[in-house]
Structures are given as C-alpha cells and as structure tokens.
Design an enzyme around this catalytic site. Structure first.
Site, mmCIF file in Angstrom:
data_model
loop_
_atom_site.group_PDB
_atom_site.id
_atom_site.type_symbol
_atom_site.label_atom_id
_atom_site.label_comp_id
_atom_site.label_asym_id
_atom_site.label_seq_id
_atom_site.Cartn_x
_atom_site.Cartn_y
_atom_site.Cartn_z
ATOM 1 N N LYS A 98 2.357 -36.669 82.321
ATOM 2 C CA LYS A 98 2.017 -35.351 82.866
ATOM 3 C C LYS A 98 0.947 -34.744 81.995
ATOM 4 O O LYS A 98 0.874 -35.022 80.790
ATOM 5 C CB LYS A 98 3.248 -34.439 82.873
ATOM 6 C CG LYS A 98 3.197 -33.339 83.900
ATOM 7 C CD LYS A 98 3.650 -33.810 85.281
ATOM 8 C CE LYS A 98 3.521 -32.743 86.344
ATOM 9 N NZ LYS A 98 4.182 -33.115 87.592
ATOM 10 N N GLY A 151 10.396 -20.470 96.696
ATOM 11 C CA GLY A 151 9.014 -20.886 96.463
ATOM 12 C C GLY A 151 8.372 -21.377 97.749
ATOM 13 O O GLY A 151 8.871 -22.318 98.375
ATOM 14 N N GLY A 169 5.014 -22.408 98.280
ATOM 15 C CA GLY A 169 3.681 -22.891 97.951
ATOM 16 C C GLY A 169 3.331 -24.149 98.729
ATOM 17 O O GLY A 169 3.726 -24.318 99.890
ATOM 18 N N VAL A 227 4.430 -27.079 98.654
ATOM 19 C CA VAL A 227 5.569 -27.864 99.157
ATOM 20 C C VAL A 227 6.530 -26.987 99.962
ATOM 21 O O VAL A 227 6.976 -27.382 101.043
ATOM 22 C CB VAL A 227 6.357 -28.514 97.986
ATOM 23 C CG1 VAL A 227 7.436 -29.434 98.547
ATOM 24 C CG2 VAL A 227 5.449 -29.291 97.068
HETATM 25 P P1 NAI Z 1 2.774 -24.007 94.175
HETATM 26 O O1 NAI Z 1 2.244 -23.388 92.950
HETATM 27 O O2 NAI Z 1 1.861 -24.287 95.326
HETATM 28 O O3 NAI Z 1 3.982 -23.119 94.762
HETATM 29 C C1 NAI Z 1 4.992 -22.581 93.981
HETATM 30 C C2 NAI Z 1 5.415 -21.272 94.642
HETATM 31 O O4 NAI Z 1 6.568 -20.779 93.954
HETATM 32 C C3 NAI Z 1 4.338 -20.201 94.537
HETATM 33 O O5 NAI Z 1 4.128 -19.598 95.811
HETATM 34 C C4 NAI Z 1 4.916 -19.197 93.527
HETATM 35 O O6 NAI Z 1 4.501 -17.869 93.769
HETATM 36 C C5 NAI Z 1 6.409 -19.383 93.762
HETATM 37 N N1 NAI Z 1 7.267 -18.977 92.656
HETATM 38 C C6 NAI Z 1 7.057 -19.052 91.327
HETATM 39 N N2 NAI Z 1 8.115 -18.580 90.642
HETATM 40 C C7 NAI Z 1 9.023 -18.201 91.587
HETATM 41 C C8 NAI Z 1 10.330 -17.654 91.508
HETATM 42 N N3 NAI Z 1 10.932 -17.396 90.349
HETATM 43 N N4 NAI Z 1 10.980 -17.380 92.667
HETATM 44 C C9 NAI Z 1 10.403 -17.627 93.850
HETATM 45 N N5 NAI Z 1 9.165 -18.150 93.982
HETATM 46 C C10 NAI Z 1 8.494 -18.442 92.867
HETATM 47 O O7 NAI Z 1 3.501 -25.352 93.709
HETATM 48 P P2 NAI Z 1 3.964 -26.587 94.608
HETATM 49 O O8 NAI Z 1 2.918 -27.622 94.584
HETATM 50 O O9 NAI Z 1 4.485 -26.092 95.906
HETATM 51 O O10 NAI Z 1 5.171 -27.152 93.735
HETATM 52 C C11 NAI Z 1 6.468 -26.576 93.800
HETATM 53 C C12 NAI Z 1 7.419 -27.416 92.972
HETATM 54 O O11 NAI Z 1 7.469 -28.749 93.490
HETATM 55 C C13 NAI Z 1 7.017 -27.547 91.495
HETATM 56 O O12 NAI Z 1 8.169 -27.658 90.710
HETATM 57 C C14 NAI Z 1 6.263 -28.870 91.489
HETATM 58 O O13 NAI Z 1 6.243 -29.431 90.201
HETATM 59 C C15 NAI Z 1 7.108 -29.675 92.462
HETATM 60 N N6 NAI Z 1 6.426 -30.812 93.070
HETATM 61 C C16 NAI Z 1 5.198 -30.648 93.644
HETATM 62 C C17 NAI Z 1 4.558 -31.729 94.215
HETATM 63 C C18 NAI Z 1 3.232 -31.617 94.889
HETATM 64 O O14 NAI Z 1 2.728 -32.625 95.339
HETATM 65 N N7 NAI Z 1 2.652 -30.444 95.014
HETATM 66 C C19 NAI Z 1 5.177 -33.070 94.203
HETATM 67 C C20 NAI Z 1 6.497 -33.107 93.620
HETATM 68 C C21 NAI Z 1 7.075 -32.012 93.057
HETATM 69 N N1 PHE Z 2 2.434 -33.661 91.009
HETATM 70 C C1 PHE Z 2 3.094 -34.819 91.572
HETATM 71 C C2 PHE Z 2 4.591 -34.807 91.211
HETATM 72 O O1 PHE Z 2 5.075 -33.955 90.503
HETATM 73 C C3 PHE Z 2 2.512 -36.090 91.057
HETATM 74 C C4 PHE Z 2 1.150 -36.553 91.469
HETATM 75 C C5 PHE Z 2 0.535 -37.438 90.622
HETATM 76 C C6 PHE Z 2 0.525 -36.246 92.673
HETATM 77 C C7 PHE Z 2 -0.680 -38.003 90.916
HETATM 78 C C8 PHE Z 2 -0.686 -36.813 92.985
HETATM 79 C C9 PHE Z 2 -1.291 -37.699 92.121
HETATM 80 O O2 PHE Z 2 5.305 -35.662 91.647
#
Ligand code: NAI
Ligand code: PHE
Length: 441
Positions: free
Chosen positions: A164, A261, A263, A265
C-alpha cells in the site's frame, strides 16, 4: 520529532526499514538533489538515473544514532513494532519538502509476486492523508492496509504480493505535474502496481498514466473504469451469500441494509441493493455524497454518521474508513450480518486481534467474514487492466469475480460453520500458508 521531519532536518530524503531474517535493518539516505524538476520524470530521467551530486547512505547503527539524536527514535520503535507484528517485508519513507509530500511505501509480502514476469511484484492502492495527520496514525493505517492486500491478492489468486502507499499531502490536482511526477517516481522505483483508494481518485490515475507511468490502473479512461464499481458488485454478491447463510435465502427483497460511506464503492453498492429490493439506511460525513445518492435513487433514509454502525438493520455494510468495529461498537451492533467494502473495518493491527473481534461478533450472533475475502474485485479489475491493457474486458473479469467473491464467500461461510470456527479464522488458515510457506517447516 516525526520521522519525515527528521529526514528533512538531516537533509536526507529516504528511510528504509527492511526485514533481514527476523530483525529490521534501518537505512537513511540522500538519493536526489534538491530542486529536482519532477515534472520531467520519465521524460528527461527515470527511476535509475536520478541526479544526486551529494549522495549519502547511513548504515543501521549510524541511522539509529541519528534518529536518537534528533528525538525521532521513539517513533521509529513504534514503526518497528508494527512491522514486526504484521510480518512486513519492507517500509520506505520518501520525503519531498519542496512539494510538501511524504510518501510511505508499505510492502507486506512479495512472495506471491516473485517470478510473475512483470515489472510490478506487488499490488495495492494509494491513500491520501491530510498533511497534519499524526505520522504514526498514517503509518499504522499503511501497515494494516498493506497486510490486508497480501491476503486479498492471494485470496483472488493474483500473482502479486501485497503493498500500500500512503501520501501525506494537500489534495492532489490533476494538473500538478511536479507532484504527480514525484508520485510516479515512487511508484516505479518500488516495483508496484497501484490504484485508487480514499483521496486518490480515478482522475489522478488518468493523469498519472497520461504523463508518467503505466503502473497505475483504475482510471476513468481505462477499459474497465474506476475500481469502485467492480468492488461494489463483488461485495454485493458476497452480501447475498451472507444473507443465504444467515437468513436462509440470498434474496435481499425487503431486507434492511445500512451503508456507511457513499463514495466510489458505497454508491454503486447502494444501487445494487435498491435494485435487489433492499430498504436502505445510509450515512456519509459529506452532505454532497448523500445529495448525490438522493439524485440517483430518490429518497432513502439517512442517519447521522455517528449512528450508522449501531442502527437497527439486517445487514451493515461499512464502506468508509477502517477501524469502525471495536469491542464497544461490536457490543452495540443491532444487525445480524456485517459485510462491507471498507478495508480493515476491525480496529486491530494483527491477525490475532482481528480474530478476537471476529469471535466477539460471532458470540453476539453477528455473521462476519474478514473484508479481504470479498472486497477483492477492485484490485482484480486493476490487475486485469495491467495485464491486458486496452484488451481488458468485463467478460473476462466477471466469471473470476463471481468465483472469488460469491463462490469463495459461500465456501468460507459453510466450511467455517461446519468446523465451528469463525469465517475469519478459516480464511486466515486457508490463505496464510501460501504467504508464509516457511511456517509449514
Ligand atoms: P471514497 O473516498 O470514494 O468514499 C468514502 C466515503 O466515505 C466518502 O463519501 C466519505 O465522505 C465517507 N466517509 C468518511 N468517513 C465517514 C464516516 N465516519 N461515516 C460515514 N461516511 C464517511 O472511498 P471508496 O473508494 O469508496 O472506498 C471506501 C472503502 O472501501 C475504503 O475503506 C477503501 O479502502 C475500500 N476499498 C475501496 C476499493 C476501491 O476500488 N475504491 C477497493 C477495495 C476496498
Ligand atoms: N485500492 C484497491 C483495494 O483496496 C486496490 C487496487 C490496487 C486497485 C491496484 C487498483 C489497482 O483493494
């Protein structure tokens, strides 16, 4: 003093902490001249031809002595303990004071990526932290996230170790070529594949790919698009399997699901859930994320971010930051299933501590499996793009995604139940010997 500040104070730019057979060796170094024009990375110079007229490298003893002199040794000891507890291979910290950037590279394990024939031996996303976040908080997050990536990549059968990146800096602009260039240098010299995570967005990936490096996937312009979409689909499939196990049917029609959350995902996950007939309860600290969901799905029930973890529901899906499940919040849960996308939702830094919390949930009748078994589709999609470039297709990804997230979850839940252990314990047992084959001797 923090470690980044100590490096800058000593006119150094790099710290490496490397596992050398049971102990960690520390090395501090100066590897580039001040004033590098990083916007010229991979144009005028590359990761092996960085100019340094006054190089320096300090061995383990001298490095430790320097950190002691600067009052940064206590931080280093905490870092070393975290690396030891997590069984990490390598930590690198790079500072670029002229750009206000501190980049942590956490390589947990390279075992699964060795001899894969590619430049990148390990894969993991990049997470942004505000510049004033305490450094040890960022380091603990990076240690935990990289550890999960090793297991996640192995669970998804990817020929990649786990890593990471954490970046402590102001939000990145897509036209800030010096900062993007420095980032690309860190990525390429680390032999990793990276992609979006919180604060590092698909448009940053597009900008990095356009100007600097191909070792970054999951942008809007890539053939498979942002990784949040497949991640959400994989989590949705896993939630259906969890419902089958907990309620006797995968049908989510009429089930109440709380999503924390909204975002990259959380939003597409909410869409899948509504399409499947689930009743949503959502929370996000960002009001625009909630407004966007309303625009997309019409009115859904919204609660305060502080309430979402303990709101009465059938299924809780944490999709924001990690560390939301500790003893107190677990004891206050009012759901039957916890399955989400968030990395490291358990407030724990070791496998043993995670298992303790997983057992606590089981003892309260809550079905839970460790996140890295089912939030795998993002890295699977990123890897697919890395491997096939413009030829990457959803058709190729989809069956593998179903096998890992749906069939994988079904197998783990049923085997764990048959053996009378938590799914998390079984998952660790299943994957760990592949990461640490030496444990078998
Ligand atoms: P993002 O940053 O797009 O969305 C996160 C959302 O959570 C934001 O809208 C933020 O305002 C909200 N948030 C933050 N703190 C909060 C709280 N205390 N209560 C409610 N909402 C809150 O991030 P994303 O990409 O959606 O990732 C979300 C989670 O999924 C993270 O833990 C990330 O590591 C994990 N993840 C993401 C992947 C990806 O491909 N984007 C893949 C695998 C896991
Ligand atoms: N952020 C993704 C996860 O937490 C990993 C990832 C790695 C996505 C490389 C795209 C490319 O699983």
């Amino acid at each position: 003093m923090e470690l980044g500040a100590a490096l800058t104070h000593a006119r150094l730019d790099t710290m490496q902490v490397l596992d050398v057979g049971g102990r960690y060796a520390l090395r501090l170094a100066r590897t580039y001249d001040p004033g590098v024009d990083w916007s010229r990375f991979n144009h005028d110079f590359d990761s092996d031809s960085l100019r340094c007229d006054d190089p320096a490298i300090l061995g383990d003893e001298d490095s430790r002595a320097l950190l002691k002199r600067l009052g940064a040794y206590a931080c280093f000891e905490v870092l070393q303990d975290l690396l030891r507890e997590g069984r990490h291979q390598l930590f690198t910290l790079r500072v670029e004071p002229q750009l206000g950037m501190r980049l942590g590279l956490f390589i947990h394990s390279s075992t699964m990526g060795r001899a894969n024939g590619m430049h990148a031996l390990r894969a993991g996303g990049l997470r942004l932290h505000a510049p004033n976040t305490p450094e040890l908080e960022v380091i603990a997050d990076g240690c935990n996230l990289s550890r999960a990536m090793s297991y996640k990549n192995a669970a998804a059968d990817l020929p990649m170790g786990g890593c990471k990146l954490t970046l402590q800096a102001d939000p990145l602009r897509t036209d800030d070529l010096p900062r993007l260039g420095f980032l690309a240098y860190c990525i390429e010299s680390a032999r990793i594949l990276t992609g979006p995570d919180m604060g590092f967005r698909p448009e940053h990936v597009d900008a990095l790919r356009e100007h600097f490096t191909r070792h970054c996937t999951g942008g809007h312009l890539g053939p498979l698009g942002p990784t949040g979409v497949p991640t959400a689909f994989g989590v949705f499939l896993a939630i259906r399997e969890a419902a089958r196990h907990a309620f006797g049917s995968p049908d989510l029609n009429g089930r109440t699901v709380a999503v924390q959350g909204l975002g990259f995902v959380g939003r597409p996950l909410a869409e899948h859930l509504v399409t499947a007939g689930a009743k949503l309860i959502v929370a996000d600290t960002d009001a625009t994320a909630v407004a966007r969901l309303h625009q997309l799905l019409g009115p859904v029930q919204v609660v305060d971010p502080e309430q979402i973890i303990t709101v009465p529901c059938d299924i809780l899906a944490p999709c924001a930051r990690g560390g939301v499940l500790d003893e107190a919040s677990i004891d206050a849960l009012k759901c039957k299933v916890v399955f989400g996308a968030a990395n490291n939702p358990l407030k724990a830094f070791t496998k043993e501590a995670e298992i303790r919390l997983a057992r606590r949930m089981a003892s309260r009748g809550v079905l839970f499996q460790i996140d890295w078994l089912h939030n795998t589709a993002g890295v699977m999609s990123g890897f697919e793009e890395y491997l096939r470039g413009p030829e990457a297709t959803q058709e190729h990804l989809r069956p593998r995604l179903e096998r890992v997230c749906k069939d994988g979850t079904a197998e783990v839940l049923s085997t764990a139940a048959a053996r009378g252990i938590t799914p998390t314990e079984y998952a660790y047992e299943k994957i760990e010997t592949r990461l640490f084959p030496q444990d078998l001797n």
